[in-house]
Write a protein that holds these residues in place. Sequence first.
Motif, PDB file in Angstrom:
ATOM      1  N   UNK A 149       0.804  -1.246   0.134  1.00  0.00           N
ATOM      2  CA  UNK A 149      -0.199  -0.436  -0.030  1.00  0.00           C
ATOM      3  C   UNK A 149       0.721   0.724   0.202  1.00  0.00           C
ATOM      4  N   UNK A 150       1.423   1.881  -0.621  1.00  0.00           N
ATOM      5  CA  UNK A 150       2.124   2.437  -1.252  1.00  0.00           C
ATOM      6  C   UNK A 150       1.764   3.688  -1.450  1.00  0.00           C
ATOM      7  N   UNK A 151       2.447   4.869  -0.510  1.00  0.00           N
ATOM      8  CA  UNK A 151       1.532   6.239  -0.950  1.00  0.00           C
ATOM      9  C   UNK A 151       2.016   6.703  -1.964  1.00  0.00           C
ATOM     10  N   UNK A 152       1.098   8.126  -2.057  1.00  0.00           N
ATOM     11  CA  UNK A 152       1.385   8.347  -3.859  1.00  0.00           C
ATOM     12  C   UNK A 152       2.326   9.374  -4.143  1.00  0.00           C
ATOM     13  N   UNK A 153       2.744   9.780  -3.679  1.00  0.00           N
ATOM     14  CA  UNK A 153       3.602  10.219  -3.300  1.00  0.00           C
ATOM     15  C   UNK A 153       5.248   9.155  -3.626  1.00  0.00           C
ATOM     16  N   UNK A 154       5.103   7.965  -3.153  1.00  0.00           N
ATOM     17  CA  UNK A 154       6.040   7.137  -3.355  1.00  0.00           C
ATOM     18  C   UNK A 154       5.883   6.616  -4.672  1.00  0.00           C
ATOM     19  N   UNK A 155       5.074   6.288  -5.249  1.00  0.00           N
ATOM     20  CA  UNK A 155       4.073   6.003  -6.566  1.00  0.00           C
ATOM     21  C   UNK A 155       4.960   6.296  -7.415  1.00  0.00           C
ATOM     22  N   UNK A 156       5.586   7.798  -7.606  1.00  0.00           N
ATOM     23  CA  UNK A 156       6.542   8.193  -8.498  1.00  0.00           C
ATOM     24  C   UNK A 156       8.106   8.006  -8.490  1.00  0.00           C
ATOM     25  N   UNK A 157       8.910   7.193  -7.194  1.00  0.00           N
ATOM     26  CA  UNK A 157       9.427   6.983  -6.870  1.00  0.00           C
ATOM     27  C   UNK A 157      10.252   5.476  -7.440  1.00  0.00           C
ATOM     28  N   UNK A 158       9.611   4.317  -7.664  1.00  0.00           N
ATOM     29  CA  UNK A 158       9.425   3.014  -8.161  1.00  0.00           C
ATOM     30  C   UNK A 158       9.725   3.161  -9.710  1.00  0.00           C
ATOM     31  N   UNK A 159      10.862   2.295  -9.401  1.00  0.00           N
ATOM     32  CA  UNK A 159      11.683   1.132 -10.307  1.00  0.00           C
ATOM     33  C   UNK A 159      11.297   0.579 -10.224  1.00  0.00           C
ATOM     34  N   UNK A 160      11.520  -0.770 -10.961  1.00  0.00           N
ATOM     35  CA  UNK A 160      11.327  -2.118 -11.019  1.00  0.00           C
ATOM     36  C   UNK A 160      12.038  -2.424 -12.625  1.00  0.00           C
ATOM     37  N   UNK A 161      13.264  -3.308 -11.689  1.00  0.00           N
ATOM     38  CA  UNK A 161      13.904  -3.771 -13.013  1.00  0.00           C
ATOM     39  C   UNK A 161      13.299  -5.590 -12.628  1.00  0.00           C
ATOM     40  N   UNK A 162      13.546  -5.577 -11.687  1.00  0.00           N
ATOM     41  CA  UNK A 162      13.127  -7.034 -11.003  1.00  0.00           C
ATOM     42  C   UNK A 162      12.237  -6.708 -10.825  1.00  0.00           C
ATOM     43  N   UNK A 163      10.939  -8.582 -10.335  1.00  0.00           N
ATOM     44  CA  UNK A 163       9.765  -7.795  -9.783  1.00  0.00           C
ATOM     45  C   UNK A 163      10.065  -8.911  -8.429  1.00  0.00           C
ATOM     46  N   UNK A 164      11.176  -9.270  -8.068  1.00  0.00           N
ATOM     47  CA  UNK A 164      11.208 -10.080  -7.109  1.00  0.00           C
ATOM     48  C   UNK A 164      12.279  -8.974  -6.074  1.00  0.00           C
ATOM     49  N   UNK A 165      13.324  -8.834  -6.673  1.00  0.00           N
ATOM     50  CA  UNK A 165      14.146  -7.627  -6.566  1.00  0.00           C
ATOM     51  C   UNK A 165      13.842  -6.944  -5.399  1.00  0.00           C
ATOM     52  N   UNK A 166      12.680  -6.480  -6.141  1.00  0.00           N
ATOM     53  CA  UNK A 166      11.806  -4.837  -5.603  1.00  0.00           C
ATOM     54  C   UNK A 166      11.076  -5.498  -4.488  1.00  0.00           C
ATOM     55  N   UNK A 167      10.068  -6.730  -4.372  1.00  0.00           N
ATOM     56  CA  UNK A 167       9.364  -7.223  -2.893  1.00  0.00           C
ATOM     57  C   UNK A 167      10.566  -7.560  -2.175  1.00  0.00           C
TER      58      UNK A 167
END
Length: 240
Positions: A149-167
């Motif tokens: 449940x990321x905040x709207x502000x945090x959504x702007x900074x999300x970068x995903x190369x590997x989904x599982x690495x992000x988790x």
Amino acid sequence: MIVKRNKGPMYLQIKEVLKDRILNGEFALHTNIPSEPQLEEEFNVSKITVRNAIKELVQEGYLEKKSGKGTKVIANVSAAKLSKGKHFTELLVEEGHRITKEVLSIKKAEMLPDSTLHSQIGDHCLNIERVYFLDDEPYIYFNHYLLLNESEEDLKDIQINSLYRYLEEQHIRLVSFRDEFTVAVAPSHIHETLKLEKGTAVLKRIRRSQSEDGRIVEYSEGFYHTEKNHYVVTYNDSTQ
């Protein structure tokens, strides 16, 4: 590609981006990666930052650096695997294909109480849509629903190369996966993205991933354009 100081050491961020490109064949085995000046320009960082990222990948056995000859990819298989079998994308890379990814959208989503996903994920989740390209042609369309449940502000900074690495970065450790396969007609926007004729049936994979406490933290739907390449699963002999 943008790296950000508030996301941890920049050389480690660059290392993960380069590793992802190696594992997905964007930097092919036995070829040189871009030069240090090219990487400095791409990531807008200093020479020492790029060198530290490369040093990490040399130590992990992915790269070999020789004076006057550049930096060469010498391994493109991850040493840490979720299972003894090889991942599908690893098989494609071994066959000489190149896999690239594009994130289409990252947004917060609310699940209606009567929806199928509500029983899997709950009221709120993070919805990520992305496409895998096989040799520059759209091949897989993924729709991920994550128990975050990321905040709207945090959504702007999300970068995903590997989904599982992000988790993992969100301190979520996955311990089990359940995959289901079926044949389905995907929604029209997915057909358009995968360049399929309207009404074409495709392979659909549903994945449910559980964390250590038994919760489903990822529900994903993947639609595969198998006319471009068949989906392959490998198994090891457990008796050996």
